[in-house]
Design a protein around this motif. Structure first.
Motif, PDB file in Angstrom:
ATOM      1  N   LEU A 175      47.140  10.842  26.890  1.00  0.00           N
ATOM      2  CA  LEU A 175      47.823  11.449  25.759  1.00  0.00           C
ATOM      3  C   LEU A 175      48.046  10.364  24.721  1.00  0.00           C
ATOM      4  N   THR A 176      47.419  10.522  23.548  1.00  0.00           N
ATOM      5  CA  THR A 176      47.530   9.491  22.519  1.00  0.00           C
ATOM      6  C   THR A 176      47.990  10.095  21.202  1.00  0.00           C
ATOM      7  N   PHE A 177      48.694   9.270  20.436  1.00  0.00           N
ATOM      8  CA  PHE A 177      49.221   9.667  19.139  1.00  0.00           C
ATOM      9  C   PHE A 177      48.732   8.669  18.087  1.00  0.00           C
ATOM     10  N   SER A 178      48.606   9.143  16.863  1.00  0.00           N
ATOM     11  CA  SER A 178      48.251   8.256  15.759  1.00  0.00           C
ATOM     12  C   SER A 178      49.461   7.405  15.371  1.00  0.00           C
ATOM     13  N   VAL A 200      52.868   6.714  28.258  1.00  0.00           N
ATOM     14  CA  VAL A 200      52.924   7.417  26.981  1.00  0.00           C
ATOM     15  C   VAL A 200      53.554   6.487  25.951  1.00  0.00           C
ATOM     16  N   THR A 201      52.884   6.364  24.805  1.00  0.00           N
ATOM     17  CA  THR A 201      53.446   5.603  23.694  1.00  0.00           C
ATOM     18  C   THR A 201      53.712   6.567  22.549  1.00  0.00           C
ATOM     19  N   ILE A 206      58.872   9.868  15.274  1.00  0.00           N
ATOM     20  CA  ILE A 206      59.590  10.924  15.994  1.00  0.00           C
ATOM     21  C   ILE A 206      61.101  10.755  15.839  1.00  0.00           C
ATOM     22  N   THR A 207      61.766  11.855  15.481  1.00  0.00           N
ATOM     23  CA  THR A 207      63.227  11.852  15.368  1.00  0.00           C
ATOM     24  C   THR A 207      63.887  12.746  16.407  1.00  0.00           C
ATOM     25  N   ASN A 224      58.168   5.008  25.796  1.00  0.00           N
ATOM     26  CA  ASN A 224      59.108   4.398  24.844  1.00  0.00           C
ATOM     27  C   ASN A 224      59.924   5.470  24.134  1.00  0.00           C
ATOM     28  N   ILE A 225      61.089   5.104  23.679  1.00  0.00           N
ATOM     29  CA  ILE A 225      61.898   5.969  22.828  1.00  0.00           C
ATOM     30  C   ILE A 225      61.918   5.343  21.433  1.00  0.00           C
TER      31      ILE A 225
END
Length: 332
Positions: A175-178, A200-201, A206-207, A224-225
């Motif tokens: 699972l990857t995010f830009s 997961v990174t 994100i809020t 991470n948060i």
């Protein structure tokens, strides 16, 4: 506990009577002209169903219309369909082709995704989907129980992932995010029951992270948060037993109910002084961790804090108000 237990296997969860309201011939559903709606569970556990091609008279595909049709591999949405409810193809892990006819006024298909005509909302996807960079919203239950989905990339255009979008994606490992995207919200239970996830990174954009967002991810050990998150919602990491590579940023002011319940490997977690509130059972079933200490800045402490160290300066209940018994019910 929701639909299934934590170490779920859907084919063992329960037995359902097979139900097909329409005839199936050589793997194709035969829906007569004149039918305008496909109701809930019109097709349920129809193992012989391979392809769906709808007549032009069908206007609405209701929630769970095609439910647990494991053999279904191809879906074609006709021009007449103007409403596809969330979870219409819930539990159809074998789908690999999604096509919407070009003259449909509401929907279109791109890269095996069913999108709204403007391309901004991903309505439902499948194991071969590639999310286009026009998508801003991933709809509720878009990939729920897409058990053969192994990898997905969230493009920078996506602003919100709605509830249960990837719930029960049992094979999802990557699972990857830009990095420079616009993702602000991850909805309730959005990645719950994804046991193949390990790392997961999350992007710093994100809020908000919803209730139970990563609950029952039993092999998740690193996440991470983002610094922009202030509240860890109820049950976010419920039953993530090997979660250990984890840090709470000093922007977090509250930890909800059951957030780390069942997380048995949190040794060394630091609760920052910014935290003012810790909900009931937030660290229940974690074992005893003296290294996890509640800071003296906490103003509210819920029930059951037996798994963590409460400094002497924090007096219960003189300083802190325990939550009422049974005040919170697990939603997952």
């Amino acid at each position: 506990m929701g639909r299934f237990a934590s170490n779920i296997s859907r084919n063992q969860a329960y037995e359902k009577m097979k139900k097909c309201k329409f005839e199936i011939i050589e793997g194709k559903c035969v829906i007569p002209e004149g039918v305008t709606e496909l109701q809930n569970r019109s097709f349920s556990n129809c193992d012989k169903l391979k392809e769906v091609s709808l007549p032009s008279t069908v206007k609405c595909i209701h929630n769970e219309a095609f439910y647990d049709c494991w053999g279904l591999t191809s879906v074609e949405i006709s021009a007449g369909v103007t409403t596809i409810e969330p979870g219409a193809f819930l539990g159809c892990p074998g789908i690999e082709t999604i096509r919407v006819v070009e003259d449909n006024p509401v929907y279109k298909s791109v890269a095996n995704c069913c999108l709204t005509k403007d391309g901004k909302t991903l309505v439902f996807g499948c194991k071969t989907s590639v999310i286009p960079d026009t998508v801003e919203t991933i709809a509720r239950s878009a990939f729920q129980w897409c058990e053969e989905l192994a990898a997905i990339h969230i493009p920078p255009s996506v602003k919100s992932i709605n509830s249960r979008a990837f719930f029960g994606c049992l094979s999802l490992r990557r699972l990857t995010f830009s990095d420079n995207g616009f993702l602000a919200e991850i909805g309730d239970d959005s990645f719950s029951h994804c046991p193949a996830l390990r790392m997961v990174t999350l992007p710093e954009s994100i809020t908000g992270i919803g209730k139970g967002a990563f609950a029952h991810c039993i092999n998740l050990w690193s996440i991470n948060i983002p610094q922009s998150v202030e509240h860890i919602a109820d049950g976010t990491f419920y039953n993530c037993p090997i979660l250990s590579n984890f840090t709470l940023p000093d922007t977090v002011t509250s930890i909800g109910h059951y957030v780390f319940c069942g997380c048995q490997d949190l040794e060394g977690l630091t609760i920052p002084a910014s935290v003012k509130s810790i909900g009931s059972h937030a660290f229940a079933q974690c074992g005893w961790h003296e290294s996890i200490k509640i800071p003296g800045t906490v103003e509210y402490l819920g029930a059951d804090v037996s798994s963590i160290y409460v400094p002497e300066e924090i007096v219960i209940p003189d300083k802190l108000d325990p939550a009422p018994k049974d005040s919170y019910e697990l939603p997952f």
